[in-house]
Motif scaffolding. Structure first.
Motif, PDB file in Angstrom:
ATOM      1  N   GLY A  84       0.783  -1.033   0.024  1.00  0.00           N
ATOM      2  CA  GLY A  84      -0.217   0.001   0.125  1.00  0.00           C
ATOM      3  C   GLY A  84       0.649   1.126  -0.085  1.00  0.00           C
ATOM      4  N   ARG A  85       1.860   1.396  -0.004  1.00  0.00           N
ATOM      5  CA  ARG A  85       3.212   2.400   0.029  1.00  0.00           C
ATOM      6  C   ARG A  85       2.938   3.000  -1.737  1.00  0.00           C
ATOM      7  N   LEU A  86       3.348   4.182  -1.584  1.00  0.00           N
ATOM      8  CA  LEU A  86       3.251   4.746  -2.785  1.00  0.00           C
ATOM      9  C   LEU A  86       4.641   4.023  -3.580  1.00  0.00           C
ATOM     10  N   CYS A  87       4.219   4.241  -4.811  1.00  0.00           N
ATOM     11  CA  CYS A  87       5.224   3.530  -6.068  1.00  0.00           C
ATOM     12  C   CYS A  87       5.143   4.419  -7.344  1.00  0.00           C
ATOM     13  N   GLY A  88       5.861   3.918  -8.214  1.00  0.00           N
ATOM     14  CA  GLY A  88       6.037   4.596  -9.608  1.00  0.00           C
ATOM     15  C   GLY A  88       4.828   4.319 -10.394  1.00  0.00           C
ATOM     16  N   TRP A  89       4.616   5.396 -11.401  1.00  0.00           N
ATOM     17  CA  TRP A  89       3.400   5.207 -12.137  1.00  0.00           C
ATOM     18  C   TRP A  89       3.188   3.767 -12.760  1.00  0.00           C
ATOM     19  N   GLU A  90       4.455   3.404 -13.194  1.00  0.00           N
ATOM     20  CA  GLU A  90       4.172   2.131 -13.943  1.00  0.00           C
ATOM     21  C   GLU A  90       4.619   0.740 -13.168  1.00  0.00           C
ATOM     22  N   GLN A  91       4.817   1.076 -11.947  1.00  0.00           N
ATOM     23  CA  GLN A  91       5.246  -0.007 -11.090  1.00  0.00           C
ATOM     24  C   GLN A  91       4.068  -0.396 -10.074  1.00  0.00           C
ATOM     25  N   PRO A  92       3.611  -1.753 -10.260  1.00  0.00           N
ATOM     26  CA  PRO A  92       2.541  -2.299  -9.413  1.00  0.00           C
ATOM     27  C   PRO A  92       3.051  -2.354  -8.198  1.00  0.00           C
ATOM     28  N   LEU A  93       4.436  -2.546  -7.875  1.00  0.00           N
ATOM     29  CA  LEU A  93       4.894  -2.909  -6.553  1.00  0.00           C
ATOM     30  C   LEU A  93       5.896  -1.788  -6.290  1.00  0.00           C
ATOM     31  N   CYS A  94       6.165  -1.695  -4.897  1.00  0.00           N
ATOM     32  CA  CYS A  94       7.393  -0.761  -4.507  1.00  0.00           C
ATOM     33  C   CYS A  94       8.513  -1.590  -4.491  1.00  0.00           C
ATOM     34  N   PRO A  95       9.863  -0.846  -4.516  1.00  0.00           N
ATOM     35  CA  PRO A  95      10.977  -1.661  -4.491  1.00  0.00           C
ATOM     36  C   PRO A  95      11.175  -2.784  -3.624  1.00  0.00           C
ATOM     37  N   ASP A  96      10.843  -2.593  -2.413  1.00  0.00           N
ATOM     38  CA  ASP A  96      11.100  -3.512  -1.283  1.00  0.00           C
ATOM     39  C   ASP A  96      10.059  -4.596  -1.702  1.00  0.00           C
ATOM     40  N   CYS A  97       8.955  -4.449  -2.049  1.00  0.00           N
ATOM     41  CA  CYS A  97       8.022  -5.644  -2.241  1.00  0.00           C
ATOM     42  C   CYS A  97       8.296  -6.579  -3.662  1.00  0.00           C
ATOM     43  N   ARG A  98       9.092  -5.702  -4.451  1.00  0.00           N
ATOM     44  CA  ARG A  98       9.549  -6.187  -5.768  1.00  0.00           C
ATOM     45  C   ARG A  98      10.738  -6.990  -5.397  1.00  0.00           C
ATOM     46  N   SER A  99      11.530  -6.851  -4.655  1.00  0.00           N
ATOM     47  CA  SER A  99      12.660  -7.470  -4.249  1.00  0.00           C
ATOM     48  C   SER A  99      12.225  -8.873  -3.429  1.00  0.00           C
ATOM     49  N   SER A 100      11.104  -8.773  -2.807  1.00  0.00           N
ATOM     50  CA  SER A 100      10.552  -9.556  -1.926  1.00  0.00           C
ATOM     51  C   SER A 100      10.054 -11.024  -3.060  1.00  0.00           C
ATOM     52  N   LEU A 101       9.699 -10.949  -4.129  1.00  0.00           N
ATOM     53  CA  LEU A 101       9.069 -11.715  -4.960  1.00  0.00           C
ATOM     54  C   LEU A 101      10.059 -13.001  -5.294  1.00  0.00           C
ATOM     55  N   PRO A 102       9.151 -14.128  -5.116  1.00  0.00           N
ATOM     56  CA  PRO A 102      10.110 -15.143  -5.149  1.00  0.00           C
ATOM     57  C   PRO A 102      10.879 -15.267  -6.611  1.00  0.00           C
ATOM     58  N   GLU A 103      12.136 -15.851  -6.175  1.00  0.00           N
ATOM     59  CA  GLU A 103      13.100 -15.980  -7.278  1.00  0.00           C
ATOM     60  C   GLU A 103      12.590 -17.092  -8.408  1.00  0.00           C
ATOM     61  N   ALA A 104      13.176 -16.975  -9.443  1.00  0.00           N
ATOM     62  CA  ALA A 104      12.932 -18.132 -10.337  1.00  0.00           C
ATOM     63  C   ALA A 104      13.458 -19.450  -9.672  1.00  0.00           C
ATOM     64  N   GLY A 105      12.322 -20.491  -9.678  1.00  0.00           N
ATOM     65  CA  GLY A 105      12.582 -21.702  -8.916  1.00  0.00           C
ATOM     66  C   GLY A 105      12.157 -21.563  -7.523  1.00  0.00           C
ATOM     67  N   GLY A 106      11.781 -20.383  -7.006  1.00  0.00           N
ATOM     68  CA  GLY A 106      11.578 -20.303  -5.512  1.00  0.00           C
ATOM     69  C   GLY A 106       9.806 -20.538  -5.318  1.00  0.00           C
ATOM     70  N   PHE A 107       9.486 -21.936  -5.119  1.00  0.00           N
ATOM     71  CA  PHE A 107       8.060 -22.134  -4.748  1.00  0.00           C
ATOM     72  C   PHE A 107       8.147 -23.416  -3.894  1.00  0.00           C
ATOM     73  N   GLY A 108       6.915 -23.597  -3.339  1.00  0.00           N
ATOM     74  CA  GLY A 108       6.954 -24.766  -2.470  1.00  0.00           C
ATOM     75  C   GLY A 108       6.055 -25.904  -3.289  1.00  0.00           C
ATOM     76  N   TRP A 109       6.658 -27.104  -2.889  1.00  0.00           N
ATOM     77  CA  TRP A 109       5.978 -28.341  -3.518  1.00  0.00           C
ATOM     78  C   TRP A 109       5.830 -29.254  -2.341  1.00  0.00           C
ATOM     79  N   GLU A 110       4.431 -29.831  -2.385  1.00  0.00           N
ATOM     80  CA  GLU A 110       4.165 -30.993  -1.588  1.00  0.00           C
ATOM     81  C   GLU A 110       3.485 -32.041  -2.312  1.00  0.00           C
TER      82      GLU A 110
END
Length: 228
Positions: free
Chosen positions: A24-50
Motif C-alpha cells: 500500500g505504499r506509494l510507488c512509481g506510475w508504471e510499477q505495481p509494486l514498491c522496490p521492497d516488495c519487488r525484491s521480495s518476490l519469489p525468485e525463479a525456482g522459488g516455490f513450495g512443492w508438496e
C-alpha cells in the motif's frame, strides 16, 4: 502509439497516487509494486512443492500466507483490487514453468465460490487466476465442472475434521463434464488445511480426470508444532 503518459493519466496519478498492490505504499506510475516488495518476490525456482498432497499428485504454491503477501491477497479477495490478478497469476505461471509441471497438464480448472457470494463480490478470484494461467500457458479452461452450495465455508470450522466435513457438504460436480482421462491443474488462491482441495480433487477424479495437481498462490504457514 506513444508510451508517454497522457494528461489524463498524469492528472489521475496526481489525484490518486499509485500505491503498491502488496503493502500500500506509494510507488512509481508504471510499477505495481514498491522496490521492497519487488525484491521480495519469489525468485525463479522459488516455490513450495508438496507431493501426494490432499488427494492430488502434488501441491505447488508460491509464498507463505503472511506479511505483505497476505495483505495483497486480502485486497484481491475482499476489496475488489483485481489489478492483483496479473501479479499473483504471474507468480503462479513462473513457478509452474520452473517446476516443469506444465508439460504434464491438459487443462486448467478452479475452486468454485458460492453463487450468492460471487454475485456480491463480482468475481471469483480463483477463477480469475485460472483464466490468467490458462491463457498464459496455452491450456483450455474447464468451466463449471465443479460447483459450490451456499453453506458455510470450510474455513469457518475450527478443526480439520470439521473443515473436511463442510467441504464434502459444500462442493459437488457441476453441470459440465470433463473429457475422459484429462490431466488437470486445480487452482485456488490460498491453501490452509487442504480440505477444499481434497474434496474437489475427488470430484474431478469421479468425473474421469486421470490426474489432478493443485496450485495456489499462498500457503498458510505451519505452526511450531508442525500443524496448520
Amino acid at each position: 502509439m506513444s508510451d508517454k503518459p497522457t494528461l489524463r493519466e498524469i492528472a489521475l496519478n496526481l489525484l490518486y497516487p499509485p500505491r503498491c498492490l502488496l503493502c500500500g505504499r506509494l510507488c512509481g506510475w508504471e510499477q505495481p509494486l514498491c522496490p521492497d516488495c519487488r525484491s521480495s518476490l519469489p525468485e525463479a525456482g522459488g516455490f513450495g512443492w508438496e507431493p501426494d498432497a490432499f488427494g492430488c499428485e502434488g501441491l505447488l504454491w508460491c509464498a507463505p500466507y503472511e506479511g505483505e503477501y497476505r495483505r495483497g491477497m486480502e485486497q484481491f479477495k475482499f476489496e475488489g483490487v483485481r489489478a492483483c490478478c496479473p501479479l499473483f497469476g504471474g507468480m503462479l505461471a513462473r513457478a509452474l514453468r520452473q517446476s516443469g509441471l506444465c508439460r504434464e497438464l491438459d487443462a486448467v480448472t478452479y475452486v468454485p465460490m458460492p453463487p450468492r457470494r460471487e454475485r456480491h463480490r463480482g468475481y471469483n478470484q480463483s477463477r480469475l487466476l485460472a483464466q490468467y494461467l490458462a491463457k498464459e500457458l496455452g491450456l483450455p479452461l474447464r468451466e463449471e465442472v465443479l460447483c459450490r452450495g451456499g453453506r458455510a465455508t470450510a474455513h469457518a470450522a475450527r478443526t480439520r475434521a470439521q473443515r473436511l466435513r463442510l467441504a464434502e457438504e459444500s462442493y459437488r460436480a457441476g453441470p459440465r463434464r470433463l473429457p475422459e482421462g484429462e490431466r488437470l491443474l486445480l487452482v485456488d488462491d490460498i491453501v490452509t488445511t487442504g480440505a477444499t482441495l481434497q474434496n474437489c480433487a475427488a470430484l474431478l477424479r469421479a468425473q474421469g480426470a486421470a490426474k489432478v495437481w493443485a496450485a495456489a498462490v499462498l500457503r498458510t504457514p505451519a505452526h511450531p508444532n508442525g500443524k496448520l
